[in-house]
Design a protein around this motif. Structure first.
Motif, short mmCIF file in Angstrom:
data_model
loop_
_atom_site.label_atom_id
_atom_site.label_comp_id
_atom_site.label_asym_id
_atom_site.label_seq_id
_atom_site.Cartn_x
_atom_site.Cartn_y
_atom_site.Cartn_z
N LEU A 136 0.90 -1.28 -0.01
CA LEU A 136 0.03 -0.24 -0.05
C LEU A 136 0.87 1.23 -0.06
O LEU A 136 0.51 2.44 -0.67
CB LEU A 136 -0.97 -0.16 1.15
CG LEU A 136 -1.86 -1.05 1.31
CD1 LEU A 136 -2.83 -0.92 2.44
CD2 LEU A 136 -2.76 -1.32 0.03
N THR A 137 1.97 1.35 0.60
CA THR A 137 2.60 2.63 1.07
C THR A 137 3.01 3.43 -0.30
O THR A 137 2.53 4.56 -0.63
CB THR A 137 3.75 2.30 1.87
OG1 THR A 137 3.08 1.86 3.17
CG2 THR A 137 4.24 3.66 2.24
N ILE A 138 3.85 2.90 -1.11
CA ILE A 138 4.44 3.59 -2.22
C ILE A 138 3.29 3.55 -3.28
O ILE A 138 3.19 4.91 -3.92
CB ILE A 138 5.63 3.16 -2.59
CG1 ILE A 138 6.88 3.12 -1.58
CG2 ILE A 138 6.15 3.68 -3.96
CD1 ILE A 138 7.32 4.43 -1.45
N ALA A 139 2.66 2.65 -3.58
CA ALA A 139 1.89 2.68 -4.94
C ALA A 139 0.60 3.54 -4.50
O ALA A 139 0.28 4.26 -5.13
CB ALA A 139 1.70 1.29 -5.26
N GLY A 140 0.23 3.27 -3.15
CA GLY A 140 -1.27 4.19 -2.86
C GLY A 140 -0.98 5.36 -2.67
O GLY A 140 -1.68 6.29 -3.16
N ALA A 171 -4.72 3.76 -8.95
CA ALA A 171 -5.12 4.90 -9.64
C ALA A 171 -6.52 4.42 -10.44
O ALA A 171 -7.56 5.46 -10.28
CB ALA A 171 -4.12 5.38 -10.53
N VAL A 172 -6.81 3.55 -10.98
CA VAL A 172 -7.72 3.31 -11.58
C VAL A 172 -9.22 3.00 -10.75
O VAL A 172 -10.03 3.56 -10.95
CB VAL A 172 -7.81 1.87 -12.60
CG1 VAL A 172 -8.94 1.36 -12.83
CG2 VAL A 172 -6.99 1.87 -13.59
N GLN A 173 -9.02 2.38 -9.82
CA GLN A 173 -10.03 2.20 -8.78
C GLN A 173 -10.32 3.56 -8.03
O GLN A 173 -11.48 3.79 -7.76
CB GLN A 173 -9.67 1.11 -7.69
CG GLN A 173 -9.42 -0.32 -8.48
CD GLN A 173 -9.20 -1.44 -7.36
OE1 GLN A 173 -9.81 -2.02 -6.62
NE2 GLN A 173 -7.74 -1.63 -7.24
N LEU A 174 -9.36 4.37 -7.62
CA LEU A 174 -9.48 5.71 -7.06
C LEU A 174 -10.22 6.47 -7.98
O LEU A 174 -11.38 7.08 -7.60
CB LEU A 174 -8.40 6.14 -6.50
CG LEU A 174 -7.74 5.17 -5.20
CD1 LEU A 174 -6.35 5.91 -4.98
CD2 LEU A 174 -8.51 5.45 -4.00
N ALA A 175 -9.79 6.56 -9.08
CA ALA A 175 -10.72 7.31 -10.05
C ALA A 175 -12.07 6.81 -10.35
O ALA A 175 -12.86 7.73 -10.40
CB ALA A 175 -9.93 7.51 -11.33
N ALA A 272 -6.14 2.25 2.96
CA ALA A 272 -6.27 1.21 3.68
C ALA A 272 -7.52 0.85 4.25
O ALA A 272 -7.97 -0.28 4.24
CB ALA A 272 -5.22 1.32 5.09
N GLY A 273 -8.31 1.99 4.43
CA GLY A 273 -9.72 1.84 5.01
C GLY A 273 -10.44 1.45 3.85
O GLY A 273 -11.49 0.42 4.09
N LEU A 274 -10.32 1.68 2.66
CA LEU A 274 -11.08 1.41 1.30
C LEU A 274 -10.73 -0.20 1.23
O LEU A 274 -11.63 -0.95 0.69
CB LEU A 274 -10.84 2.00 0.03
CG LEU A 274 -11.34 3.48 0.26
CD1 LEU A 274 -10.64 4.29 -0.95
CD2 LEU A 274 -12.68 3.65 0.25
N VAL A 275 -9.57 -0.69 1.58
CA VAL A 275 -9.28 -1.95 1.02
C VAL A 275 -9.99 -3.00 2.24
O VAL A 275 -10.72 -3.93 2.00
CB VAL A 275 -7.58 -2.23 1.47
CG1 VAL A 275 -7.35 -3.73 1.24
CG2 VAL A 275 -7.34 -1.54 0.19
N ALA A 276 -9.92 -2.20 3.53
CA ALA A 276 -10.38 -3.10 4.58
C ALA A 276 -12.04 -3.30 4.45
O ALA A 276 -12.70 -4.25 4.83
CB ALA A 276 -10.17 -2.61 5.82
N ALA A 277 -12.48 -2.26 3.70
CA ALA A 277 -14.23 -2.27 3.50
C ALA A 277 -14.51 -2.89 2.28
O ALA A 277 -15.65 -3.33 1.91
CB ALA A 277 -14.48 -0.75 3.51
N GLY A 278 -13.47 -3.54 1.50
CA GLY A 278 -13.80 -4.20 0.36
C GLY A 278 -14.12 -3.31 -0.90
O GLY A 278 -14.42 -3.76 -1.99
N HIS A 279 -13.81 -2.09 -0.81
CA HIS A 279 -14.25 -1.16 -1.83
C HIS A 279 -12.93 -0.92 -2.86
O HIS A 279 -13.17 -0.39 -3.87
CB HIS A 279 -14.41 0.40 -1.52
CG HIS A 279 -15.70 0.42 -0.40
ND1 HIS A 279 -16.92 -0.26 -0.75
CD2 HIS A 279 -16.03 0.81 0.58
CE1 HIS A 279 -17.83 -0.36 -0.03
NE2 HIS A 279 -17.30 0.64 1.05
N LEU A 280 -11.78 -1.32 -2.49
CA LEU A 280 -10.51 -1.26 -3.39
C LEU A 280 -9.76 -2.73 -3.07
O LEU A 280 -9.69 -2.97 -2.00
CB LEU A 280 -9.81 -0.02 -2.78
CG LEU A 280 -8.56 0.29 -3.74
CD1 LEU A 280 -8.14 1.78 -3.56
CD2 LEU A 280 -7.31 -0.52 -3.54
#
Length: 313
Positions: A136-140, A171-175, A272-280
């Motif tokens: 997560l750190t660098i790429a996120g 980037a794709v998923q955040l957009a 990290a929260g988006l990953v935990a929630a299943g949104h990313l």
């Protein structure tokens, strides 16, 4: 149980490519005041890892000297805390970055440090496994910085170059979460993976402008080039204003590059929260034991991996 006095660490004894990497037995570091020691369980690889250590001159620009460790992204468990530490206790799951020393059984990081100075740590949310946390750190951060430059939203059509790479999957998923339509460049074999992320795949290379026009007759309104300059220059030709174009691996006069070091406070925790929630979700393209570090770096350095490469420790 007796505490181990040595552990494994991937190191360079001379700068260069994957062949210069070795797994060494080193003393277990001890945390000082304001520091925590992490028993690393996974380390994610990034292009910057091998770029920084490719030769002595480049390494010197990043303040690295021999013998030098390798890797920046990590995840694991706090196993010892130094005096004055209040944010973490032994047993906490953590992730973060420690520049060019993350691929090791144990690392020491500052409670209030940065990736470059002292290393950093964040609490790993429940529901995020260590392999994923280690990516997560660098790429996120880099993806979040790129989005901050172009600020996509509903009504936007965003062209993303290198959409299937380590930064691209974020980037794709955040957009898309921001409400934008996403067109992502990649190879023919990456098309299904890009669709799964929410992007409309398109082949990179000669003729990109014409292919984008055919896919999006109304035009594109923003662009992120996550590989070089081809996508950024194509976006200019398509009429995208410079202020809505960004790059991460090259610089073009008039276009603002994205730098993960300048990411807004809280952006990484949000991801990290988006990953935990299943949104990313973070596709793990491959994982390797630390003993196969050279093979892992060779794969990652090809820049054709769809997702992230992780080292297990």
């Amino acid at each position: 149980m007796k505490e181990p006095t040595t552990g494994r660490a991937v190191q360079f004894e001379s700068f260069g490519g994957p062949d210069a990497l070795s797994v060494r037995e080193v003393p277990v570091p001890q945390p000082g005041p304001g520091q925590i020691r992490v028993r690393v369980t996974a380390a994610g690889l990034n292009p910057m890892d091998w770029f920084m250590t490719s030769d002595a001159d480049t390494a010197a620009r990043f303040g690295l000297s021999l013998p030098c460790g390798f890797g920046t992204d990590y995840a694991g468990v706090v196993d010892e805390v130094g005096e004055g530490v209040s944010e973490f206790v032994a047993g906490d799951r953590v992730f973060g970055g420690a520049m060019s020393r993350a691929v090791a059984d144990h690392i020491v990081v500052d409670q209030a440090g940065t990736i470059v100075v002292g290393g950093e740590a964040h609490h790993t949310p429940d529901g995020v496994d260590d392999r994923t946390a280690a990516t997560l750190t660098i790429a996120g951060r880099t993806a979040a910085a790129a989005l901050a430059v172009v600020n996509p939203g509903p009504g936007d059509t965003v062209l993303i170059g290198g959409a299937g790479g380590g930064v691209g999957v974020f980037a794709v998923q955040l957009a898309r979460l921001a409400g934008a339509r996403v067109i992502g460049t990649g190879s023919a074999k990456s098309a299904d993976a890009l669709r799964a992320l929410g992007a409309e795949p398109i082949a990179y290379g000669d003729g990109l402008v014409d292919r984008v026009r055919a896919l999006a007759p109304a035009g594109v309104t923003a662009a992120m080039d996550l590989h070089g300059t081809d996508t950024a220059l194509a976006a200019r030709e398509l009429g995208v204003p410079d202020e809505r174009i960004t790059t991460i691996a090259a610089q073009i006069d008039g276009i603002t590059p994205a730098n993960g070091a300048n990411t807004a406070p809280g952006a990484l925790a949000e991801i990290a929260g988006l990953v935990a929630a299943g949104h990313l979700r973070v596709p793990i393209a491959a994982s390797f034991p630390v003993e196969q570090i050279r093979t892992a770096v060779e794969l990652q350095a090809e820049r054709h991996v769809q997702g992230k490469v992780v080292i297990d420790l």
